[in-house]
Design an enzyme around this catalytic site. Structure first.
Site, PDB file in Angstrom:
ATOM      1  N   SER A  36      -6.377  -8.530   9.358  1.00 17.75           N
ATOM      2  CA  SER A  36      -7.737  -9.105   9.353  1.00 17.75           C
ATOM      3  C   SER A  36      -8.005  -9.780   8.016  1.00 17.75           C
ATOM      4  CB  SER A  36      -8.752  -7.976   9.582  1.00 17.75           C
ATOM      5  OG  SER A  36      -8.619  -6.997   8.549  1.00 17.75           O
ATOM      6  N   HIS A  51       0.831  -1.219   0.000  1.00 24.18           N
ATOM      7  CA  HIS A  51       0.000   0.000   0.000  1.00 24.18           C
ATOM      8  C   HIS A  51       0.860   1.261   0.000  1.00 24.18           C
ATOM      9  CE1 HIS A  51      -3.469  -2.523   1.853  1.00 24.18           C
ATOM     10  NE2 HIS A  51      -3.454  -2.608   0.559  1.00 24.18           N
ATOM     11  N   CYS A  75       8.704  12.786 -16.339  1.00 25.87           N
ATOM     12  CA  CYS A  75       8.018  12.116 -17.460  1.00 25.87           C
ATOM     13  C   CYS A  75       6.759  12.877 -17.866  1.00 25.87           C
ATOM     14  CB  CYS A  75       7.657  10.674 -17.098  1.00 25.87           C
ATOM     15  SG  CYS A  75       6.111  10.527 -16.168  1.00 25.87           S
ATOM     16  N   CYS A  94       5.066   8.926  -9.008  1.00 21.74           N
ATOM     17  CA  CYS A  94       4.466   9.468 -10.238  1.00 21.74           C
ATOM     18  C   CYS A  94       3.265   8.606 -10.609  1.00 21.74           C
ATOM     19  CB  CYS A  94       5.474   9.457 -11.383  1.00 21.74           C
ATOM     20  SG  CYS A  94       4.702   9.858 -12.967  1.00 21.74           S
TER      21      CYS A  94
HETATM   22  N1  APR Z   1      -0.650  -9.002  17.539  1.00 20.50           N
HETATM   23  C1  APR Z   1      -1.410  -9.793  16.722  1.00 20.50           C
HETATM   24  N2  APR Z   1      -2.534  -9.367  16.083  1.00 20.50           N
HETATM   25  C2  APR Z   1      -2.911  -8.101  16.318  1.00 20.50           C
HETATM   26  C3  APR Z   1      -2.204  -7.228  17.196  1.00 20.50           C
HETATM   27  C4  APR Z   1      -1.023  -7.735  17.815  1.00 20.50           C
HETATM   28  N3  APR Z   1      -0.275  -6.991  18.623  1.00 20.50           N
HETATM   29  N4  APR Z   1      -2.837  -6.016  17.186  1.00 20.50           N
HETATM   30  C5  APR Z   1      -3.921  -6.144  16.360  1.00 20.50           C
HETATM   31  N5  APR Z   1      -3.963  -7.389  15.836  1.00 20.50           N
HETATM   32  C6  APR Z   1      -4.880  -7.924  14.835  1.00 20.50           C
HETATM   33  C7  APR Z   1      -6.321  -7.421  14.971  1.00 20.50           C
HETATM   34  O1  APR Z   1      -7.026  -8.298  15.827  1.00 20.50           O
HETATM   35  C8  APR Z   1      -6.797  -7.518  13.516  1.00 20.50           C
HETATM   36  O2  APR Z   1      -7.263  -8.843  13.229  1.00 20.50           O
HETATM   37  O3  APR Z   1      -4.428  -7.427  13.578  1.00 20.50           O
HETATM   38  C9  APR Z   1      -5.532  -7.283  12.695  1.00 20.50           C
HETATM   39  C10 APR Z   1      -5.448  -5.882  12.069  1.00 20.50           C
HETATM   40  O4  APR Z   1      -6.447  -5.805  11.085  1.00 20.50           O
HETATM   41  P1  APR Z   1      -6.835  -4.387  10.421  1.00 20.50           P
HETATM   42  O5  APR Z   1      -6.992  -3.372  11.461  1.00 20.50           O
HETATM   43  O6  APR Z   1      -7.989  -4.651   9.514  1.00 20.50           O
HETATM   44  O7  APR Z   1      -5.525  -4.000   9.604  1.00 20.50           O
HETATM   45  P2  APR Z   1      -5.051  -4.544   8.179  1.00 20.50           P
HETATM   46  O8  APR Z   1      -5.492  -5.929   7.935  1.00 20.50           O
HETATM   47  O9  APR Z   1      -3.604  -4.260   8.066  1.00 20.50           O
HETATM   48  O10 APR Z   1      -5.845  -3.533   7.197  1.00 20.50           O
HETATM   49  C11 APR Z   1      -5.633  -3.639   5.840  1.00 20.50           C
HETATM   50  O11 APR Z   1      -6.927  -1.680   5.403  1.00 20.50           O
HETATM   51  O12 APR Z   1      -7.540   0.379   6.057  1.00 20.50           O
HETATM   52  C12 APR Z   1      -6.788  -0.294   5.152  1.00 20.50           C
HETATM   53  O13 APR Z   1      -4.891   0.470   3.990  1.00 20.50           O
HETATM   54  C13 APR Z   1      -5.317   0.045   5.243  1.00 20.50           C
HETATM   55  O14 APR Z   1      -3.428  -1.426   4.997  1.00 20.50           O
HETATM   56  C14 APR Z   1      -4.669  -1.282   5.629  1.00 20.50           C
HETATM   57  C15 APR Z   1      -5.678  -2.295   5.163  1.00 20.50           C
END
Ligand code: APR
Length: 265
Positions: free
Chosen positions: A208, A132, A169, A140
């Protein structure tokens, strides 16, 4: 739990090409909230999430106005970036360092991260694909060339009334971070696919797994690829795509897995 940690360590040692996929969960122990957890940025700021879905269209519709708003301290986009901008001050935690060490000893070949925080690189990881994009970088919109903060003096461009910034570019430059609805840059897609197809083990940490197309990477893995999740709670992959979940904090579990790997080898 201990048996799953041992099992993961043994599989990592046997793996020919192990990679890690990471999300915001790996950085929460560094003090950066995730997005959809109980203290998540979107959970706490539903408006900010709504806003995030608008930014890409605004950028495409009027890049000049997008940059004027982005560089205006009172601008709506600048507030979003103020939140993200703080990210640069945070430090890696034992979870990041464990993955960096697994790379250093030749076990882990690549990390594909959704995080824009740069903490994997700060921890010493070399082979990192920022799916991301990255904070404090620009890209660019046409040729995908990346620019560091030092290479792009935005305040000077603004003062000279030459917004939006342009690439040699001829393309318009945007923040490197990928906005909702924006296609993932080709070089990132190709690199990620290559690794997803090449790997025989995926260690999926702190995500997630609900945001596509990143969440399609585990689905792309070849038959027989071992898919291990390390996460605080079950995810969209658990019981569907992954072989097993080691449930808990990445900052505690990844160092334990590393320790087992080093004890066995
Ligand atoms: N250790 C293990 N798991 C953890 C911890 C931890 N310390 N802290 C949080 N989690 C888990 C949460 O329970 C959740 O399941 O990590 C997961 C984070 O999920 P999201 O908040 O949905 O983050 P992510 O999957 O990275 O989101 C994806 O969504 O909003 C966009 O661009 C943004 O890159 C991001 C993308």
């Amino acid at each position: 739990m201990e048996d799953l940690i041992q099992r993961a360590a043994e599989s990592l040692i046997k793996a020919r090409h192990a990679i890690a996929l990471t999300g915001a969960g790996i950085s929460t122990e560094s003090g950066i909230p995730d997005f959809r957890g109980p203290n998540g940025i979107w959970t706490k700021n539903p408006d900010a999430e709504m806003k995030a879905y608008e930014v890409y269209d605004q950028f495409k519709a009027d890049p000049k106005r997008y940059w004027e708003d982005r560089l205006d301290p009172q601008g709506s986009t600048s507030r979003l970036f103020a939140v993200l901008g703080e990210i640069g001050k945070f430090q890696p935690n034992p979870g990041h360092f464990a993955l960096a060490e697994l790379e250093k000893i030749g076990i882990l070949k690549y990390i594909i991260t959704q995080n824009v925080d740069g903490l994997h690189q700060k921890a010493g990881s070399k082979n990192v694909i920022e799916y991301h994009g990255g904070i404090n970088k620009f890209r660019c919109f046409v040729c995908n060339r990346r620019f560091s903060k030092d290479e792009l003096n935005l305040e000077k461009i603004k003062m000279e009334g030459k917004l939006p910034p342009y690439c040699p570019c001829g393309g318009v430059i945007k923040d490197d971070g990928v906005f909702f609805g924006e296609p993932i840059p080709n070089d990132v897609v190709e690199g990620s696919r290559r690794e997803a197809w090449k790997c025989d083990l995926m260690l999926i940490c702190g995500t997630s797994a609900v945001v596509y197309p990143f969440a399609s990477l585990p689905e792309m893995a070849n038959q027989g690829t071992i898919i291990i999740e390390v996460n605080g709670e079950p995810t969209a992959l658990t019981g569907r795509i992954s072989d097993y979940l080691i449930q808990g904090k990445t900052g505690e579990l990844l160092p334990k897995i590393l320790e087992r790997v080093t004890n066995i080898t």
